[in-house]
Design a protein around this motif. Structure first.
Motif, PDB file in Angstrom:
ATOM      1  N   UNK A 137     -23.589 -40.985  19.369  1.00  0.00           N
ATOM      2  CA  UNK A 137     -23.101 -41.343  18.040  1.00  0.00           C
ATOM      3  C   UNK A 137     -21.789 -40.623  17.753  1.00  0.00           C
ATOM      4  N   UNK A 138     -21.153 -40.989  16.643  1.00  0.00           N
ATOM      5  CA  UNK A 138     -19.914 -40.335  16.237  1.00  0.00           C
ATOM      6  C   UNK A 138     -20.168 -38.885  15.841  1.00  0.00           C
ATOM      7  N   UNK A 139     -19.174 -38.066  16.062  1.00  0.00           N
ATOM      8  CA  UNK A 139     -19.168 -36.725  15.476  1.00  0.00           C
ATOM      9  C   UNK A 139     -18.496 -36.834  14.122  1.00  0.00           C
ATOM     10  N   UNK A 140     -19.232 -36.539  13.067  1.00  0.00           N
ATOM     11  CA  UNK A 140     -18.761 -36.794  11.703  1.00  0.00           C
ATOM     12  C   UNK A 140     -17.457 -36.070  11.401  1.00  0.00           C
ATOM     13  N   UNK A 141     -17.293 -34.850  11.898  1.00  0.00           N
ATOM     14  CA  UNK A 141     -16.089 -34.079  11.591  1.00  0.00           C
ATOM     15  C   UNK A 141     -14.840 -34.713  12.200  1.00  0.00           C
ATOM     16  N   UNK A 142     -14.977 -35.314  13.378  1.00  0.00           N
ATOM     17  CA  UNK A 142     -13.839 -35.993  14.007  1.00  0.00           C
ATOM     18  C   UNK A 142     -13.465 -37.233  13.203  1.00  0.00           C
ATOM     19  N   UNK A 143     -14.462 -38.023  12.824  1.00  0.00           N
ATOM     20  CA  UNK A 143     -14.205 -39.217  12.018  1.00  0.00           C
ATOM     21  C   UNK A 143     -13.519 -38.840  10.705  1.00  0.00           C
ATOM     22  N   UNK A 158     -15.989 -50.781  18.561  1.00  0.00           N
ATOM     23  CA  UNK A 158     -16.164 -50.906  20.005  1.00  0.00           C
ATOM     24  C   UNK A 158     -16.847 -49.639  20.518  1.00  0.00           C
ATOM     25  N   UNK A 159     -18.018 -49.804  21.111  1.00  0.00           N
ATOM     26  CA  UNK A 159     -18.819 -48.660  21.554  1.00  0.00           C
ATOM     27  C   UNK A 159     -18.374 -48.084  22.883  1.00  0.00           C
ATOM     28  N   UNK A 160     -17.320 -48.629  23.505  1.00  0.00           N
ATOM     29  CA  UNK A 160     -16.887 -48.131  24.806  1.00  0.00           C
ATOM     30  C   UNK A 160     -15.734 -47.139  24.700  1.00  0.00           C
ATOM     31  N   UNK A 161     -15.322 -46.784  23.491  1.00  0.00           N
ATOM     32  CA  UNK A 161     -14.118 -45.961  23.353  1.00  0.00           C
ATOM     33  C   UNK A 161     -14.253 -44.974  22.203  1.00  0.00           C
ATOM     34  N   UNK A 162     -13.348 -44.003  22.181  1.00  0.00           N
ATOM     35  CA  UNK A 162     -13.219 -43.107  21.042  1.00  0.00           C
ATOM     36  C   UNK A 162     -13.727 -41.701  21.305  1.00  0.00           C
ATOM     37  N   UNK A 163     -12.835 -40.699  21.130  1.00  0.00           N
ATOM     38  CA  UNK A 163     -13.286 -39.319  21.347  1.00  0.00           C
ATOM     39  C   UNK A 163     -14.180 -38.836  20.209  1.00  0.00           C
ATOM     40  N   UNK A 164     -14.286 -39.609  19.115  1.00  0.00           N
ATOM     41  CA  UNK A 164     -15.320 -39.301  18.133  1.00  0.00           C
ATOM     42  C   UNK A 164     -16.703 -39.418  18.778  1.00  0.00           C
ATOM     43  N   UNK A 165     -16.828 -40.300  19.770  1.00  0.00           N
ATOM     44  CA  UNK A 165     -18.077 -40.433  20.535  1.00  0.00           C
ATOM     45  C   UNK A 165     -18.147 -39.395  21.660  1.00  0.00           C
ATOM     46  N   UNK A 166     -17.065 -39.246  22.402  1.00  0.00           N
ATOM     47  CA  UNK A 166     -17.044 -38.252  23.480  1.00  0.00           C
ATOM     48  C   UNK A 166     -17.378 -36.865  22.940  1.00  0.00           C
ATOM     49  N   UNK A 167     -17.000 -36.625  21.686  1.00  0.00           N
ATOM     50  CA  UNK A 167     -17.257 -35.328  21.054  1.00  0.00           C
ATOM     51  C   UNK A 167     -18.737 -34.984  21.044  1.00  0.00           C
TER      52      UNK A 167
END
Length: 664
Positions: free
Chosen positions: A363-369, A67-76
């Protein structure tokens, strides 16, 4: 005021080269431009996340899909971008970290948290390097030990000025607090010449006082809450005395303009009245500020500029959907600093295109993922575990307009459980009713925010989808008249309709769906030609009105004096939603089990369930009248099969919703 227009004679490349050499900054923000070359000024960027609710990954565990509307991996990614743009930045979180999706439940109920363990949301936040955080009301849902063990792993301070260990002292400053009321972070910042200068930024935190109702089971005898504004008035002067140049409020409390009242839940507007507070980060309401839609028309609130009584403020959505940003131009004043200008914004991680499709902006922050890979995989295994079968689909697309299978199954389970729990006690001879509300009914959650479970196997993810919150079961004993008023309060979900008019808006968007209780065990109709008897705060605004008609128990008009037991949850039984006369003094049973666990046990016990709605409520007929409401477009496949209501499609709605017409 200086602006980029002033730089027209110089090329952008020439300016960047000279500016970087002079200041070591790489931003073209107007405040950096204004401070350029001035040792007495600096540009400071303050960032906020809020109401993360364990949404680290851009993944909807209830739907079991990305889901592209959520996740602090994205907010990061936005946070990284802001830091890259600015020489001076700080990052805070405004609470509601630990509960809200199945990863949170997995950590609390399946894996557990021991001293020294790191919770996945804390792992992710440690990667991002927060400067401070505060508590939200959902931090308490799994108990104090879980909260302390989890937050103990944070590499940043947690502050809360209005949560005490015991009874309130005579003065807030004498309270024995569970957390430090504030911290003052000493930081070296780059001034307009690129030189280093010290600043002291104070952060003070607040939680809604209502946690004493919402989580009484976990807090009774272990804590108490003080009024937010009262606590701020006591502690902010202390922070200034200790040398804080700037005082930033981390207020897990929303914005309400109805006037300051004691122990106010959404007190952020009146927090801005406290002398010495310079900026406010808000949350709790899952809304966006500044912005074009929320908080318009409230005195003292500027939703365009982003101010509360003239002070900068931000509310950054929920689930990582936005990152809040307050840009400050600060200037030395004596030995300290003061704000001379500011801008506020809430930056989203996605947008919708012309076809209302969600488009990811980052996009995702790889370190958070990478920090939560193990827990993400374990959560997927957890939510995919089957617990039984359903003979028919479970969906909530029409839960606000007709008796609904997703609400029906919750009520069936609650009734089954409470009857068993009370069968040998003093309330064994009272009839048992059940109150349940649709939690996923679109609204602010978006066009996909609905329960939709196909016939066949039911997994834990489906039960969590039916019942989002880890509430515990409770039961209240009330009269038939109080049952009626409970339903009258719920009927505030709907606008008043004019008989004979076509396509009137049906849903009162200010009324939260989780307060729209359906009571099973009685039958009734809702007369929408009448105004709502109660407002959303339980005040009788039209005491003469009676929307609830033909209220029957056991085939006969309900006796106002008859006693009933109503199965519900700890939130409602404790006064949550401000339903008339429904409060802790009516509670006759407090269960050790969550409502979700009860539903799982019910499904396991039955093996296969039949979730078909029993049609115990409907709207009273209104000749020639139709109303319009929005639901998820996937609901179109079920519209013709809805029991007790005539529904037809009415085209596309806004932001991905579909429009439907209710024929009354």
């Amino acid at each position: 005021m200086s602006s980029l227009i002033d730089l027209h004679p110089m090329s952008r490349r020439a300016f960047l080269g000279g500016f970087a050499a002079a200041t070591a900054l790489i931003t073209l923000h107007p405040f950096a431009v204004r401070a350029n070359g001035n040792a007495a000024q600096a540009h400071l960027r303050l960032m906020e996340t809020t109401d993360i609710h364990v949404n680290v990954m851009p993944y909807d565990y209830y739907a079991d899909k990305p889901n592209d509307t959520m996740g602090i991996a994205r907010t990061a990614s936005i946070i990284d971008r802001i830091r890259a743009e600015a020489g001076n930045s700080m990052l805070v979180d405004n609470g509601d970290l630990l509960q809200g999706n199945p990863m949170g439940d997995y950590m609390a109920y399946k894996k557990g948290m021991k001293a020294g363990d790191l919770h996945p949301v804390i792992k992710a936040m440690n990667v991002l390097g927060y400067d401070c955080g505060t508590l939200g009301n959902h931090e308490f849902n799994y108990g104090l030990d879980f909260m302390f063990n989890t937050l103990g792993g944070a590499n940043f301070p947690i502050v809360c000025a209005n949560l005490t260990k015991g009874q309130l002292a005579a003065s807030p400053k004498d309270d024995a607090l569970h957390f430090k009321p504030y911290v003052i972070v000493e930081k070296m910042i780059k001034d307009g010449t690129g030189g280093q200068a010290p600043i002291k930024v104070g952060f003070i935190g607040f939680v809604p006082p209502q946690i004493m109702l919402w989580d009484a089971k976990n807090l009774e005898g272990k804590g108490q809450t003080r009024d937010i504004v009262e606590a701020a008035r006591a502690w902010v002067p202390v922070m200034k005395e200790e040398g804080a140049d700037l005082v930033i409020a981390l207020s897990h409390s929303g914005i309400d303009g109805k006037g300051l009242s004691e122990r106010m839940e959404n007190a952020s507007l009146y927090l801005a009245e406290v002398e010495g507070i310079d900026a406010i980060f808000t949350g709790h309401q899952h809304l966006v500020f500044p912005g074009p839609k929320d908080f318009v028309g409230i005195e003292g609130v500027d939703p365009v500029k982003g101010t509360l009584l003239g002070k900068p403020a931000v509310m950054a959505g929920f689930w990582g959907s936005h990152m809040g940003l307050i840009d400050l131009l600060i200037e030395k004043e004596g030995k300290g600093w003061r704000i001379v200008d500011f801008t506020c914004e809430a930056r989203p991680i996605y947008h919708r295109d012309e076809n209302r499709k969600v488009i990811a902006d980052v996009t995702d922050k790889a370190e958070v993922v990478a920090s939560v890979t193990e827990e993400h995989a374990a959560t997927l295994d957890y939510v995919r575990t089957p617990v039984g079968k359903t003979s028919a689909p479970l969906y909530s697309y029409f839960a606000l307009v007709a008796d609904d299978p997703s609400v029906q199954i919750v009520s069936n389970a609650q009734t089954w459980y409470i009857k068993d729990m009370l069968k040998d006690g003093p309330y064994k001879d009272l009839p048992v009713l059940s109150a349940a509300a649709p939690f996923k009914a679109g609204g602010r959650g978006g066009a996909d925010y609905f329960t939709d479970v196909a016939a066949g196997d039911i997994a834990i993810k489906n039960v969590a989808d039916l019942y989002l919150y880890p509430n515990t079961m409770q039961a209240v004993a009330i009269t038939g008249e109080q049952v009626r008023n409970w339903l009258e309060m719920s009927a505030g979900m709907f606008n008043q309709l004019k008989p004979g008019e076509k396509d009137q808006p049906l849903i009162n968007s200010a009324f939260p769906s989780y307060n729209y209780d359906v009571i099973d065990g009685v039958t009734y109709q809702i007369d929408l030609s009448q105004p709502a008897k109660f407002d959303k705060d339980g005040k009788a605004v039209h005491p003469e009105a009676n929307r609830i008609v033909n209220l029957m128990f056991d085939g006969k008009p309900i006796d106002p004096a008859q006693k009933f037991v109503v199965a519900t949850n700890n939130y409602r039984a404790g006064g949550g939603g401000k339903f008339p006369e429904i409060a802790a003094d009516k509670v006759v049973f407090v269960a050790p089990d969550t409502n979700r666990d009860v539903i799982v046990r019910y499904i396991i016990d039955k093996g296969e369930i039949n979730p078909s709605a029993d049609g115990n409520w409907s709207f009273a007929p209104m000749a020639g009248t139709t109303a319009i409401f929005e639901s998820g477009p996937k609901g179109r496949q079920y519209a013709a099969a809805v029991k007790g209501a005539k529904i037809e499609e009415a085209g596309d709605g806004a932001e991905g919703f579909a429009r439907f017409r209710l024929l009354l």
